[in-house]
Structure formats: C-alpha cells, structure tokens
Design an enzyme around this catalytic site. Structure first.
Site, PDB file in Angstrom:
ATOM      1  N   ASN A  66       3.990   1.101   4.565  1.00  0.00           N
ATOM      2  CA  ASN A  66       4.053  -0.259   4.023  1.00  0.00           C
ATOM      3  C   ASN A  66       5.518  -0.503   3.674  1.00  0.00           C
ATOM      4  O   ASN A  66       6.003  -0.022   2.652  1.00  0.00           O
ATOM      5  CB  ASN A  66       3.152  -0.352   2.779  1.00  0.00           C
ATOM      6  N   HIS A  73      -2.782  -5.959  -1.927  1.00  0.00           N
ATOM      7  CA  HIS A  73      -1.859  -4.976  -2.503  1.00  0.00           C
ATOM      8  C   HIS A  73      -1.582  -5.352  -3.966  1.00  0.00           C
ATOM      9  O   HIS A  73      -1.513  -6.530  -4.305  1.00  0.00           O
ATOM     10  CB  HIS A  73      -0.556  -4.946  -1.703  1.00  0.00           C
ATOM     11  N   SER A  82       3.395   6.693  -4.350  1.00  0.00           N
ATOM     12  CA  SER A  82       4.371   7.789  -4.373  1.00  0.00           C
ATOM     13  C   SER A  82       3.955   8.996  -3.541  1.00  0.00           C
ATOM     14  O   SER A  82       4.297  10.130  -3.865  1.00  0.00           O
ATOM     15  CB  SER A  82       4.692   8.208  -5.821  1.00  0.00           C
TER      16      SER A  82
HETATM   17  P1  PGA Z   1       5.051   3.875  -2.793  1.00  0.00           P
HETATM   18  O1  PGA Z   1       4.224   2.547  -2.397  1.00  0.00           O
HETATM   19  O2  PGA Z   1       4.689   4.923  -1.776  1.00  0.00           O
HETATM   20  O3  PGA Z   1       6.486   3.475  -2.732  1.00  0.00           O
HETATM   21  O4  PGA Z   1       4.597   4.263  -4.169  1.00  0.00           O
HETATM   22  C1  PGA Z   1       2.918   2.633  -1.928  1.00  0.00           C
HETATM   23  C2  PGA Z   1       2.382   1.245  -1.700  1.00  0.00           C
HETATM   24  O5  PGA Z   1       2.699   0.359  -2.499  1.00  0.00           O
HETATM   25  O6  PGA Z   1       1.640   0.990  -0.734  1.00  0.00           O
END
Ligand code: PGA
Length: 256
Positions: free
Chosen positions: A13, A98, A216
């Site tokens: 994403n 999201h 994350s």
């Molecule tokens: P991140 O985002 O891996 O940077 O935490 C995940 C997401 O929002 O789909």
C-alpha cells in the site's frame, strides 16, 4: 497461512508516495526480485501511477490495485474515481476502508459497504481494512469493534462475492508507528475474523477467505507473523516502498 486452502497475498500500500518516475524505478527494481513468488503479489498505488503500474507489470506476476474507489457509477462527485474507471485501465484490486480514510476523510462502515459492493459489481477485488483503535483495545472491546466492522462492511455481500474479497486486519495503533502487533495478537484477531465470517457465511466459505495482517509488517517480522495459521499475507505500507524489503516479505510468504 494455510496455502492449501486459501491464497496468500502480499500487497503493498504505497499511500501518497512516489511520483511517476519514482514509481517506475521501484516497479522495475521489484520485478526481478518477486518473479518467483509463491504467493500473489499486489501493489496498490496512487491513482496517478495506476496506468504506469499496469503497463510495467504486463506479463509479470505483479497485480495492480488502487487505494480507494467511489460507490457511484459516475456523476457529480468532484475528485472521486469510480470502480469502472479502474477496471477499464486494468486495475484488479482496490483497498477500501483503510483507517487513514476512516480517520481523515470521514469514511464510515456505511460508505465502506457501499464501496465494497460497487467494487465487486465492477469486477474488482476489494481489500477491506478493519482494525481497532488503541483505546478500544485498552477498553477490551477489540472483538466487538472488529465484529461490527465485518458485519457492516460486508452487509448484503453474498458468499460468492465474498470469495473475491480480501480482509486486512490492521490495528490502527500499529500503522506507521513501528509498533507491530505480536504474531499471537495478529493470529488471535485474524482467527476471530474467520469465526465471524463462519457465522455469517458458513465455515467452508470462511476457511477460504484470505485475511491479511497489516501494521508495521517488515522484512524482520514478516516470517513470524506469516507463520500463523490465520494470517494469510500482509498489507504493507512503509516497507513496500523499498524493493528489497518488499521482496523479503514476499519470500517469507513464499516459504511460509
Ligand atoms: P505500515 O502501513 O506498514 O506503514 O504500518 C500499513 C498500512 O497502512 O496498510
């Protein structure tokens, strides 16, 4: 993951990142690194990069997704993009609901539900995001929040349609914060989601639905998260902007 009964999907994403030249560079770097993936590989990119991504990934194993779509077919919705506009240029997936859309752009379960139905009708595969806020977890209502989101976001979606949907469990407190849910926490909620789906659609259907973890996920923690039975892949933000890191996560899903 249980790859014998459901598809493992690693989806990037990109959020609001990458100009067109930067997108080209990242996709070209990624292509050889993920070409032997033993899972589905998807990149969800900003609208301005969709055509470029579709062009550059033709004939490869990388699928392209958008980061949102509107629920109306067309009309007076300045700034919005319809599901048909996406399928027409070769987009296959779309991220819906999201937490950043919910938090900053007034997205509600009602509009997520409408967008999900519109996306399905146009032939897109929605990646529907659900997840609890930190204080909801602290108040001990994670399961209530998640069950409510699943029931509302998929209201009126048939079992056949659900088979074209992906669910991403993204605890809001873990997104872009560097705080990952532990593999056990991810498994607990992904398993809970499958239980909710089982009640709504029956166990046979629920067992085949891909449920990703997001928040994350990175090159260092992907293997452990993906080793869990109910975690069928990942929705990756920050780490999907670096070809090598994304490829390591794809490798973890391939091996897992
Ligand atoms: P991140 O985002 O891996 O940077 O935490 C995940 C997401 O929002 O789909």
């Amino acid at each position: 993951m249980k790859k014998d009964i459901r598809r493992a999907i690693i989806a990037g994403n990109w959020k609001m990142n990458k100009t067109r030249p930067e997108a080209k560079e990242l996709i070209e770097a990624m292509k050889p690194l993920v070409k032997d993936a033993g899972c589905e590989v998807v990149i969800c990119v900003p609208y301005t990069n969709l055509e470029t991504a579709v062009e550059l990934t033709k004939g490869t194993n990388i699928r392209v997704g958008a980061e949102n779509c509107h629920f109306a077919k067309s009309g007076a919705y300045t700034g919005e993009i319809s599901a048909d506009m996406l399928t027409e240029i070769g987009v296959e997936y779309v991220v819906l609901g999201h937490s950043e859309r919910r938090q900053y752009f007034g997205e509600t379960d009602e509009t997520v539900n409408k967008r999900t139905k519109a996306a399905l009708e146009a032939g897109l595969k929605p990646i529907v995001c659900v997840g609890e806020l930190l204080w909801e977890r602290e108040c001990g209502i994670t399961e209530e929040v998640i069950a409510r989101q699943i029931k509302l976001d998929f209201f009126g979606v048939t079992a056949d349609e659900l088979k074209n949907c992906v669910i991403a469990y993204e605890p809001v407190w873990a997104i872009g914060t560097g705080k990952t849910a532990t593999a056990d926490q991810a498994e607990e909620v992904c398993g809970f989601i499958r239980g909710v789906l089982s009640k709504l659609y029956g166990k046979d259907v629920a067992d085949t639905i891909t449920i990703q973890y997001g928040g994350s996920m990175n090159a260092g923690n992907a293997s452990e998260l993906l080793s869990k039975e109910n975690v069928d892949g990942g929705l990756i933000g920050g780490a999907s902007l670096k070809a090598n890191d994304f490829a390591i996560i794809v490798d973890a899903a391939t091996k897992g």
